[in-house]
Design an enzyme around this catalytic site. Structure first.
Site, mmCIF file in Angstrom:
data_model
loop_
_atom_site.group_PDB
_atom_site.id
_atom_site.type_symbol
_atom_site.label_atom_id
_atom_site.label_comp_id
_atom_site.label_asym_id
_atom_site.label_seq_id
_atom_site.Cartn_x
_atom_site.Cartn_y
_atom_site.Cartn_z
ATOM 1 N N SER A 191 66.731 100.266 -14.247
ATOM 2 C CA SER A 191 68.117 99.095 -14.334
ATOM 3 C C SER A 191 68.615 99.144 -13.059
ATOM 4 C CB SER A 191 68.823 99.749 -15.444
ATOM 5 O OG SER A 191 69.827 98.711 -15.939
ATOM 6 N N ASP A 256 63.711 92.571 -23.625
ATOM 7 C CA ASP A 256 65.025 93.256 -22.946
ATOM 8 C C ASP A 256 66.022 92.468 -23.248
ATOM 9 O OD1 ASP A 256 66.779 94.130 -21.015
ATOM 10 O OD2 ASP A 256 65.267 95.024 -20.114
ATOM 11 N N HIS A 285 65.633 97.051 -23.764
ATOM 12 C CA HIS A 285 66.253 97.732 -22.527
ATOM 13 C C HIS A 285 66.302 99.314 -22.334
ATOM 14 C CE1 HIS A 285 67.952 97.244 -18.458
ATOM 15 N NE2 HIS A 285 69.094 98.027 -18.696
#
Length: 332
Positions: A191, A256, A285
């Site tokens: 991320s 996501d 995610h």
């Protein structure tokens, strides 16, 4: 299960990115976005308000460099393993004069590679230690990680500039204190952690790079459909990834809800040394690592592809996976 194996037969979900506020960056109000991107001359500091969510520190560090988890904030579920025997802590200082907490985790003896892991935006090292131990165990790698400025026991405030300074300081400590050469270091960013990972990989020649749910840039997350990198844009990984020279694995969930799947696809296409990606159907995610394909693909990447690909010349327009040149003279 053999002695020293992490509890459970599969990886547990990382706490790296808890559900974002109000549905994530794509649902931030127009007023918030105006404040975020339209207040020069400090766009990066304003971006930090939404990009970084440091939790209450979940650990402390003893004088003899041991990790102590704070009850109720972090846990060590591997009852058969003494954390003190495989986890070491260090403090280093960045070029921006912040103190950065680092950890070296050695799940198994005689591991060849070390992962330099950059975590998500809402956790610290204490919360990640158990997952990182399990990841290293399953991949037969040491894992070295660090907290961003303003996270855990690291001082300062989180910002884009500090992200780059933090990973550089951690990288230098990994080489000098632990004696790990560049050719045995695999960067792993998750991320927001993909941002410093791409930055370092664009400047250093390393064994490999893993980008887990990467973002193209801050503007492209906030404004889907943006195709230009503006001067006020933050985290412009899409502009740096063409300079990466080591084998690169991109991992992304197709569903996501925080960083759209298209970001992973674009990063994959722009990287001249990207290998076969891992697109996880139906994954969001925060749950990619719960799928069996996650560890399977990482194992094959580390065992067969890390250190194998090198760009022989700078890539000036890496927009397609068909325009890659690798060291053995073939194309992929």
């Amino acid at each position: 299960m053999s002695s020293g194996a992490p509890s459970g037969s599969s990886m547990s979900s990382t706490p790296g990115s808890p559900p974002p506020r109000a549905g994530g960056p794509n649902s931030v109000s127009f007023k918030d976005l105006c404040c975020l991107f339209c207040c020069p001359p400090f766009p990066s500091s304003i971006v930090s308000k939404l990009a970084f969510m440091p939790p209450e520190p979940s650990y402390t560090i003893t004088e003899d460099n041991k990790l102590v988890l704070i009850e109720g904030r972090a846990a060590w579920p591997h009852q058969e393993v003494d954390m003190a025997n495989c986890v070491e802590m260090r403090i280093t200082r960045t070029r921006r004069r912040n103190r950065v907490a680092c950890t070296m985790i050695r799940p198994l003896p005689n591991s060849h590679f070390t992962l330099l892991f950059s975590h998500g935006n809402a956790v610290d090292l204490g919360q990640m230690t158990s997952f990182l131990y399990g990841l290293g165990f399953h991949l037969n790698c040491n894992v070295f990680s660090y907290d961003y400025s303003g996270y855990g026991c690291s001082t300062g405030k989180p910002s884009e500039k500090n992200l780059y300074a933090d990973i550089t300081a951690a990288f230098e400590l990994l080489k000098s204190e632990f004696g790990v050469p560049k050719e045995k270091i695999i960067l792993y960013g998750q991320s927001i952690g993909t941002v410093p990972s791409v930055d370092l990989a664009s400047r250093e020649d390393l064994a490999a790079l893993v980008l887990h749910s990467p973002l193209m840039s801050g503007m492209r997350v906030a404004f889907p459909g943006t195709t230009t990198t503006w001067c006020c844009d933050a985290f412009p990984s899409i502009e740096k990834v063409p300079r990466v020279k080591c084998p690169t694995l991109v991992i992304h969930g197709t569903d996501d809800e925080v960083i759209d799947f298209s970001h992973g696809v674009s990063i994959y296409e722009r990287c001249p040394t990207s290998v076969e990606p891992l697109w996880v159907p139906g994954a969001g995610h925060n749950d990619v690592e719960l799928h069996a394909a996650y560890l399977e693909r990482l194992r094959s990447f580390i065992d067969m592809e890390a250190s194998a690909i090198r760009v022989t010349a700078p890539i000036t327009n890496a927009t397609s996976t068909n325009s890659r040149t690798i060291s053995n003279g073939t194309s992929s």
